[in-house]
Structures are given as C-alpha cells and as structure tokens.
Write a protein that holds these residues in place. Structure first.
Motif, PDB file in Angstrom:
ATOM      1  N   HIS A  29     -41.328 -49.158  18.131  1.00  0.00           N
ATOM      2  CA  HIS A  29     -40.269 -48.918  17.155  1.00  0.00           C
ATOM      3  C   HIS A  29     -38.855 -48.964  17.742  1.00  0.00           C
ATOM      4  O   HIS A  29     -37.887 -49.095  16.987  1.00  0.00           O
ATOM      5  N   GLY A  30     -38.731 -48.819  19.063  1.00  0.00           N
ATOM      6  CA  GLY A  30     -37.388 -48.840  19.616  1.00  0.00           C
ATOM      7  C   GLY A  30     -37.334 -48.371  21.050  1.00  0.00           C
ATOM      8  O   GLY A  30     -38.345 -48.156  21.707  1.00  0.00           O
ATOM      9  N   GLY A  63     -31.861 -47.457  20.592  1.00  0.00           N
ATOM     10  CA  GLY A  63     -31.891 -48.371  19.459  1.00  0.00           C
ATOM     11  C   GLY A  63     -33.229 -48.371  18.758  1.00  0.00           C
ATOM     12  O   GLY A  63     -34.269 -48.166  19.387  1.00  0.00           O
ATOM     13  N   GLU A  64     -33.209 -48.609  17.469  1.00  0.00           N
ATOM     14  CA  GLU A  64     -34.438 -48.667  16.663  1.00  0.00           C
ATOM     15  C   GLU A  64     -34.508 -50.014  15.951  1.00  0.00           C
ATOM     16  O   GLU A  64     -33.484 -50.532  15.481  1.00  0.00           O
ATOM     17  N   PHE A  65     -35.697 -50.596  15.883  1.00  0.00           N
ATOM     18  CA  PHE A  65     -35.876 -51.816  15.105  1.00  0.00           C
ATOM     19  C   PHE A  65     -35.636 -51.479  13.639  1.00  0.00           C
ATOM     20  O   PHE A  65     -36.325 -50.640  13.050  1.00  0.00           O
ATOM     21  N   SER A  89     -31.436 -53.142  17.177  1.00  0.00           N
ATOM     22  CA  SER A  89     -32.700 -53.847  17.365  1.00  0.00           C
ATOM     23  C   SER A  89     -32.693 -54.636  18.674  1.00  0.00           C
ATOM     24  O   SER A  89     -33.671 -54.643  19.424  1.00  0.00           O
ATOM     25  N   ALA A 112     -33.100 -52.296  21.665  1.00  0.00           N
ATOM     26  CA  ALA A 112     -34.489 -51.859  21.853  1.00  0.00           C
ATOM     27  C   ALA A 112     -35.321 -52.942  22.529  1.00  0.00           C
ATOM     28  O   ALA A 112     -36.081 -52.674  23.464  1.00  0.00           O
ATOM     29  N   GLY A 134     -41.626 -55.894  16.926  1.00  0.00           N
ATOM     30  CA  GLY A 134     -40.740 -54.868  16.429  1.00  0.00           C
ATOM     31  C   GLY A 134     -41.398 -54.176  15.246  1.00  0.00           C
ATOM     32  O   GLY A 134     -41.702 -54.819  14.236  1.00  0.00           O
ATOM     33  N   ALA A 183     -36.707 -44.675  19.526  1.00  0.00           N
ATOM     34  CA  ALA A 183     -35.400 -44.894  20.138  1.00  0.00           C
ATOM     35  C   ALA A 183     -35.195 -44.121  21.435  1.00  0.00           C
ATOM     36  O   ALA A 183     -34.404 -44.540  22.290  1.00  0.00           O
TER      37      ALA A 183
END
Length: 380
Positions: free
Chosen positions: A45-46, A50-52, A59, A62, A76, A272
């Motif tokens: 997820h990240g 950063g997170e997708f 994104s 990540a 992702g 994240a």
C-alpha cells in the motif's frame, strides 16, 4: 553476467564464457556476496510516507522506496474507498504501470465483509457492483497501461460474490479471496470458480491468509480450511505476511511445510510508514499509529498493514520462523512472478530482466540492480 537490461549468463563461474572471464566486478558487487533475485510484492500500500492513491507524488515515493529496498517488482494496492477515490487512484497508479514503476494494481475491496474488514473503512464496503469494475477498467486503460488491474480481493458471501470470479476474469483480473466471513463450503466453491475462470490458466490468490478471516476451528473450519486445502492441491496461492506481527513464526513455518513455497507469496502489506519512524500516518484516509513494528488504527486498534520491506520479510522468515532460505526467496520472487504471469522477473536466469539483490550473510541489503541499473541508494 548482465548486458543492458537483462541477464545474459547465470551459473557457475567455471562455466562463464571465456570472453567474459576477465571482466571486473561492477561497482556495487563484491566477491563472496550472496545474490538474490529481485523481490516481487503482490500486496503493498505504500512506504517512505507515501501511499498508493490518487496522489501521483505520494504514489511515486512509495514505489521508489520499495525499489531501493529490494522489491524490484510490485503491485500498488488500493484500499476500499468511494467510487471517485478508487477511479482516481487507479488512474494514477496506471500511469506508474505504463512507466514501468509498478507491475500492476491490486484492489483490496470494496466488495469485502463488514465483520472481517480489519482496517478497511466500513463506510466504503459495498456489494458487488459490475458498473464499478467497468469504471475502474476504463480508468486503468486511460492511464495507458492496458491491463493494469492485476488482482482484486473480495468476500464471496457478499451479494453478487458467487459470480464475481468470472466477472473479474472477463477484465483480466485475478480473483483473491479475503476479508471474508464465509464458511468453508462457500469459500471452497468460490476458490473453485476462481480457479476455473482464472486469466491465463493461473491460480487464485488468498489475501493475507488467516488475517481478515475467522480463525480455524475444528468444528467450524471456515475459509482458512478451504484455502489451505486448495493451496496444498496446487489450486490456490496464499499471501503470507511474514513480518513477525501478523502471524506467529510457528504459523508461517507450518504454512511452508503444508503447502510449500510454490503456493506461497510472501507479501509486506506495507503502508506509508514503511521505512519511516514511529508516529501517526494514514491508510485510506484513516489515522494509523505506528509503535515498534506494528501499525494499528487509532480508532479501534485493528492492525492496519505492515511496515516491513519484502527483504525484511524474507530475513524474518529465515531467521525467526526457520524457513529454508531457498524456500523464502522462492516465495518472495518466483512464485509471485508466476502467479501474476510475469515471465521476465522472479529468478536469476539468462533472459530474465536484470533484477539482482546483493546481500550479506545476514541477508542485509548492500545494493540493488533493477533492469540493469544500479539504484542510487545503498542500504546497510
């Protein structure tokens, strides 16, 4: 031996063609080091804060974090959200697929069980909606990546769940049973349907087995029993979070003993906070508190993804769970590559993409080669 973006030769030094024997070791490579294939993470997820999501910068951050940490191929993963959030997230991640930064997109929901939702937003969980799949497919195609949607986690007991594996197959998406409260019979039937309709003759996935489903009980075996049985028969592949938080070491060792490395994809389920200090982060807009190596929702305390990299997962499986190194590496590279039908990655073989990890005797990362390029960051 690497030429350009691909491996030209892999084998014993004594078998190296004569014209290459005087070639010096490249920078970042040292004699006596252990070389592993680049890791392949099908559920991430990240990382690095950063997170997708719909945010291109987050994104990309990540993806870059996991590449430099040894995961040279990854999906992702998007958590459940509104139609608008999912469409936007798919469009952003599809652009990363088109650029080669991601191998595909994993949709973790929103057709999931409310009772077994874990860290998923309960307000985002819905029954199967074919129109949503159409919209997500259009968003993926709009990113220029073709079939960017790789796998989708679903709960078969939700209305419409019985027909979902075939519907996913029509979109070229691999079905992944998870976040489910189904009984053993429903889970078995759904996995059988997913096997029969899997794109390219593949095998369905089981999203982070044991997590997001009722525990195995001798009088109520639930989905775990169906998933283990079908994986042992070679008819499903189990995602396993071997990070020391989601599963006990004895459970991980048992899974390798029962179904074998060819039916296991080691994953991170990283969010994240991977590569970041303790503190408060978000996952799908929900606050997550990270303490030690555990991430939990601030509201309710459910485990909310992981913080490990895939090489750290491999190391934990070997050093703490007693999994043989070759099995752990296989489950973190070749098995996920085969599951996703990615013929160019997952093994140190001539003709494959040059994705190589240089590690020490403690399985700590020295350097990463991805598609024939040394990444700028060196980890210790």
């Amino acid at each position: 031996m690497v030429e350009g973006t691909h491996i030209r030769f892999a084998g014993h030094a004594r078998d190296l063609p004569a014209e290459w024997r005087s070639t010096p070791l490249p920078e970042g490579w040292r004699a006596g080091a252990t070389l592993l294939p680049g890791a392949v993470d099908v559920h991430c997820h990240g990382g690095a804060g950063g997170e997708f999501s719909a945010d291109p910068a987050a994104s990309a951050t990540a993806a870059r974090h996991h590449h430099r940490s040894g995961t040279t191929t990854l999906l992702g993963s998007l958590v459940s959200g509104t139609r608008e959030a999912l469409v936007a997230g798919v469009a952003t991640c599809a652009a990363l697929v088109a650029d080669g930064d991601l191998a595909g997109i994993h949709l973790e929901g929103p057709f999931l069980s409310h009772a077994r939702r874990g860290a998923q937003d309960p307000a985002a969980l819905i029954d199967v909606d074919p129109s949503l799949l159409e919209a997500l497919g259009e968003a993926a195609a709009g990113g220029g990546a073709g079939h960017a949607l790789s796998q989708m986690t679903y709960a078969p007991e939700r209305p419409g769940g019985a027909t979902l594996p075939a519907l996913l197959a029509d979109h070229g998406i691999l079905a992944a049973l998870g976040h489910t409260d189904a009984d053993a019979d429903v889970a078995w039937a759904s996995l059988r349907s997913a096997l029969d309709t899997a794109p390219g003759g593949g095998r369905p996935l089981v999203t982070h087995v044991f997590n997001g489903m009722p525990p195995l009980h001798h009088r109520a075996p639930g989905p775990v029993a169906a998933c283990l049985a079908q994986a042992a028969r070679g008819e499903a592949v189990l995602e396993v979070i071997g990070d020391g938080v989601h599963l006990d070491a004895g459970t991980v060792r048992m899974l390798f003993d029962v179904v074998g490395a060819d039916a296991i994809c080691l994953i991170t389920d990283a969010m994240a906070a991977s590569g970041m200090p303790e503190g408060t982060y978000t996952l799908g807009g929900r606050d997550v508190v990270v303490a030690g190596r555990t991430a939990r929702l601030a509201d309710g305390g459910s485990i909310a993804g992981g913080v490990a990299t895939l090489l750290e997962v491999v190391r934990w499986c070997v050093q703490e769970a007693g999994v043989p190194l070759q099995d752990a590496v296989r489950a973190a590279s070749q098995t996920p590559a085969r599951t996703l039908a990615l013929p160019d990655v997952g093994a140190l073989e001539a003709g494959r993409r040059a994705d190589v990890l240089v590690v020490d005797d403690d399985l700590r990362l020295g350097s990463v080669l991805r598609a024939g390029q040394w990444l700028a960051r060196t980890l210790t």
